[in-house]
Design an enzyme around this catalytic site. Structure first.
Site, short mmCIF file in Angstrom:
data_model
loop_
_atom_site.label_atom_id
_atom_site.label_comp_id
_atom_site.label_asym_id
_atom_site.label_seq_id
_atom_site.Cartn_x
_atom_site.Cartn_y
_atom_site.Cartn_z
N LYS A 128 0.87 -1.16 -0.02
CA LYS A 128 -0.10 -0.09 0.35
C LYS A 128 0.62 1.14 -0.18
O LYS A 128 1.41 1.65 0.61
CB LYS A 128 -0.37 0.17 1.16
CG LYS A 128 -2.06 0.62 0.96
CD LYS A 128 -2.41 2.08 1.55
CE LYS A 128 -1.92 3.42 2.67
NZ LYS A 128 -1.46 4.69 1.62
N GLU B 151 9.25 0.83 10.85
CA GLU B 151 10.69 1.68 10.72
C GLU B 151 9.78 2.93 10.77
O GLU B 151 8.33 3.59 10.75
CB GLU B 151 10.95 1.45 9.46
CG GLU B 151 11.40 0.52 9.24
CD GLU B 151 13.30 0.60 9.88
OE1 GLU B 151 13.64 0.97 10.38
OE2 GLU B 151 13.55 -0.54 9.74
N CYS C 248 13.59 10.48 7.57
CA CYS C 248 13.90 9.64 8.50
C CYS C 248 15.01 9.79 9.02
O CYS C 248 14.89 9.50 10.58
CB CYS C 248 13.19 8.56 9.21
SG CYS C 248 13.81 7.27 7.33
N GLU D 167 10.24 15.64 15.28
CA GLU D 167 10.59 15.47 14.52
C GLU D 167 9.85 16.86 13.43
O GLU D 167 8.61 16.21 13.31
CB GLU D 167 10.22 14.48 14.06
CG GLU D 167 11.38 14.27 12.73
CD GLU D 167 10.65 12.98 11.96
OE1 GLU D 167 9.30 12.09 12.09
OE2 GLU D 167 11.29 11.75 11.58
P1 TAP Z 1 2.08 8.29 7.68
O1 TAP Z 1 0.95 9.22 8.06
O2 TAP Z 1 2.36 6.92 9.01
O3 TAP Z 1 1.84 7.35 6.41
C1 TAP Z 1 2.90 6.13 6.37
C2 TAP Z 1 1.77 5.34 5.74
O4 TAP Z 1 0.33 4.42 6.50
C3 TAP Z 1 1.08 5.60 4.01
O5 TAP Z 1 0.81 4.67 3.34
C4 TAP Z 1 -0.54 6.36 5.07
O6 TAP Z 1 -1.28 5.54 4.25
C5 TAP Z 1 -0.35 4.83 5.90
N1 TAP Z 1 -1.25 4.48 6.84
C6 TAP Z 1 -2.01 6.30 8.06
N2 TAP Z 1 -2.48 6.06 8.42
C7 TAP Z 1 -3.10 4.39 9.00
C8 TAP Z 1 -3.65 3.45 9.24
N3 TAP Z 1 -4.83 3.71 10.34
N4 TAP Z 1 -3.61 2.33 8.76
C9 TAP Z 1 -2.80 1.51 8.20
N5 TAP Z 1 -2.25 2.32 6.96
C10 TAP Z 1 -2.32 3.89 7.60
O7 TAP Z 1 3.41 8.94 7.59
P2 TAP Z 1 4.07 9.90 6.50
O8 TAP Z 1 3.51 11.11 7.24
O9 TAP Z 1 3.80 8.93 5.46
O10 TAP Z 1 5.85 9.50 6.51
C11 TAP Z 1 5.98 10.33 7.60
C12 TAP Z 1 6.83 9.55 8.86
O11 TAP Z 1 7.98 8.18 8.61
C13 TAP Z 1 7.82 10.38 9.63
O12 TAP Z 1 7.94 10.36 11.14
C14 TAP Z 1 9.05 9.55 9.14
O13 TAP Z 1 10.76 9.46 10.03
C15 TAP Z 1 8.54 7.95 9.37
N6 TAP Z 1 9.30 7.45 8.44
C16 TAP Z 1 10.27 6.70 8.97
C17 TAP Z 1 10.74 5.48 7.55
C18 TAP Z 1 11.94 4.45 8.99
S1 TAP Z 1 12.76 3.71 7.58
N7 TAP Z 1 12.65 4.46 10.07
C19 TAP Z 1 11.31 6.20 6.48
C20 TAP Z 1 10.69 7.09 6.11
C21 TAP Z 1 9.73 7.44 7.05
P3 TAP Z 1 -2.25 7.37 3.39
O14 TAP Z 1 -1.15 7.75 2.57
O15 TAP Z 1 -3.41 7.29 3.41
O16 TAP Z 1 -1.67 8.00 4.41
#
Ligand code: TAP
Length: 454
Positions: A154, A229, A263, A356
């Site tokens: 997804k 992650e 991240c 963050e």
């Molecule tokens: P999130 O809002 O957490 O979204 C990540 C993924 O989860 C998206 O595909 C999102 O879908 C989905 N999602 C949202 N709500 C969900 C639910 N209730 N059930 C299942 N899936 C759900 O994060 P983001 O804003 O995209 O990314 C930024 C964050 O990711 C930052 O905190 C960053 O640090 C972290 N990050 C961590 C890493 C590693 S490797 N540690 C790498 C990259 C990013 P939608 O697109 O519909 O929201």
């Protein structure tokens, strides 16, 4: 379910319209994946290896196309996007060696012998964020497929284009129908259904700590395997004996790469007090020299933020009166631009120091000695990444062992390699991806006792 529009973050113009997957369609995909499992796990190891190498070759042949999609749909710079597509190819190639090395053990026991097998966990749900749509997809996909699992990915709603293309390439390469599917759509619908569906046996989630906590709770209901992650607030620690020129020249790349939407961003720079002023003098031209602009140009080093909403979120960390030491530039006009920004001095309870930001904003603060540096670096609920700059090898090792974080670099701004384990301490995650042990997360160990008695 209705379609959603992908915007070009550099221009705010529509790029594509993508149909969103419904919960019912997600269930159908899970049924297809579960049906594909018996044949996929039974593919002879050498044949599964060959299929993964063909998949890698198909990605390799499509790198420019994939990179262009990522420039248009995610605002990544073209040079980063080419590297990211190449990383998917490399990870598939790396794990293509794994099916033929999925060894069990023979354990001596009284009355017979015991052998262990590595069995695939089953259908894997891979939930990917928008910041690195290709590498993060590949890091879960490669080892999961190698271990004999079907995968349903997804992608983030904002950035589905490259994942959809990679699924086409998988089919072209001969990966059987149902073994790798991509379901664009909402996290609250598709992602949630993958977490809740009992036939999905493992979730690999990369994203925010907040959503990760919900995913972990959801998985707990079924004792479902989960890798998380999550976020980071990593420290770049610069000692007085370091090569200050090099540390300052590389610091912008440790935090402003991908416009800080990383991240692993080293979003706190800790500098030993005796060299603080000199370091800031060196940092200023390095930050002002970051080439921010059209992500399609080879020379561009930083593009826009992902969306208007995210830019607002980032900007809120730099309110009027914030201690901006200096800034780089950003284009005017349409697109979600934000300039590289350096804050100093920053109070220890300032949100910009503790939370963050996930944008091109870095806070710099002084420290007194080694103990102070370690305490400051660890003063965060996160523990994903970090850097240490010193010419003293003993200190480098001591500090690296003391900093509670999963991935560190010494005299370098980058610590991520697909040959090495990746993952976080504390609220930055659970489990490790990449490296030689990644298949442990996609297999169950089974022991079988064989009696040798008459
Ligand atoms: P999130 O809002 O957490 O979204 C990540 C993924 O989860 C998206 O595909 C999102 O879908 C989905 N999602 C949202 N709500 C969900 C639910 N209730 N059930 C299942 N899936 C759900 O994060 P983001 O804003 O995209 O990314 C930024 C964050 O990711 C930052 O905190 C960053 O640090 C972290 N990050 C961590 C890493 C590693 S490797 N540690 C790498 C990259 C990013 P939608 O697109 O519909 O929201």
């Amino acid at each position: 379910m209705s379609a959603f529009t992908v915007l070009n973050p550099a221009t705010a113009e529509p790029v594509a319209s993508v149909p969103g997957t419904s919960a019912g369609e997600t269930d159908e995909a899970v049924t297809r994946a579960a049906a594909a499992l018996p044949a996929w796990r039974a593919v002879a190891p050498g044949d599964r290896a060959r299929l993964l190498r063909r998949f890698a070759a198909a990605v390799d042949g499509d790198i420019d196309h994939l990179a262009t999609l990522e420039v248009q749909g995610a605002g990544h710079t073209i040079s980063n996007a080419r590297w990211e597509a190449g990383n998917v190819r490399d990870v598939l190639n790396y794990y293509s060696a794994a099916p033929e090395r999925l060894f069990g053990r023979q354990i001596p026991v009284p009355g017979g012998l015991d052998v262990t097998f590595k069995e695939p966990v089953g259908v894997v749900g891979l939930i990917v964020p928008w910041n690195f749509p290709m590498p993060i997809l590949g890091w879960g996909l490669g080892p999961a497929l190698a271990a004999g699992n079907p995968v349903i990915a997804k992608p983030a709603e904002l950035t589905p284009l490259t994942a959809l293309r990679i699924a086409e390439l998988a089919l072209e390469a001969g990966i059987p129908e149902g073994v790798f599917q991509v379901l664009p759509g909402k996290g609250s619908v598709v992602g949630q259904r993958l977490v809740d569906h009992p036939a999905v046996r493992k979730i690999v989630f990369t994203g925010s700590t907040e959503v990760g906590q919900q995913i972990m709770t959801g998985c707990a209901r079924q004792v479902k395997r989960v890798t998380l992650e999550l976020g980071g607030k990593s420290a770049n620690v610069i000692f007085a004996d370091a090569d200050l020129e090099k540390a300052a020249a590389s610091a912008p790349y440790g935090v402003f790469d991908n416009a800080g939407q990383d991240c692993c961003a080293r979003s706190r720079i800790l500098v030993q007090r005796s060299v603080f002023d000199r370091f800031m003098e060196l940092l200023e031209p390095a930050v002002k020299g970051v080439a921010v602009g059209d992500p399609g140009q080879d020379s561009t080093e930083m593009g826009p933020l992902i969306s208007a909403a995210h830019r607002e979120r980032v900007a809120a960390y730099v309110p009027g009166g914030a201690p901006v030491a200096f800034r780089g530039s950003a284009p005017e006009g349409p697109g979600f631009w934000y300039p590289p920004t350096v804050l100093a001095p920053v109070a220890r309870d300032d949100r910009a120091w503790t939370e963050e930001i996930f944008g091109p904003v870095v806070a710099v603060a002084p420290f007194d000695d080694e103990a102070d540096a370690i305490a400051l670096a660890n003063d965060t609920p996160y523990g994903l990444s970090g850097s240490i700059w010193t010419r003293d090898v003993g200190r480098a090792i001591r500090v690296a062992r003391a900093v509670e974080t999963g991935n560190l670099s010494v005299n370098s701004h980058s610590s991520v390699r697909y040959w090495t384990p990746f993952g976080g301490f504390k609220q930055s995650g659970l489990g490790r991806e990449l490296g030689p042990d990644a298949l442990d997360a996609f297999t169950e160990t089974k022991n079988v006792f064989i009696s040798t008695e008459n």
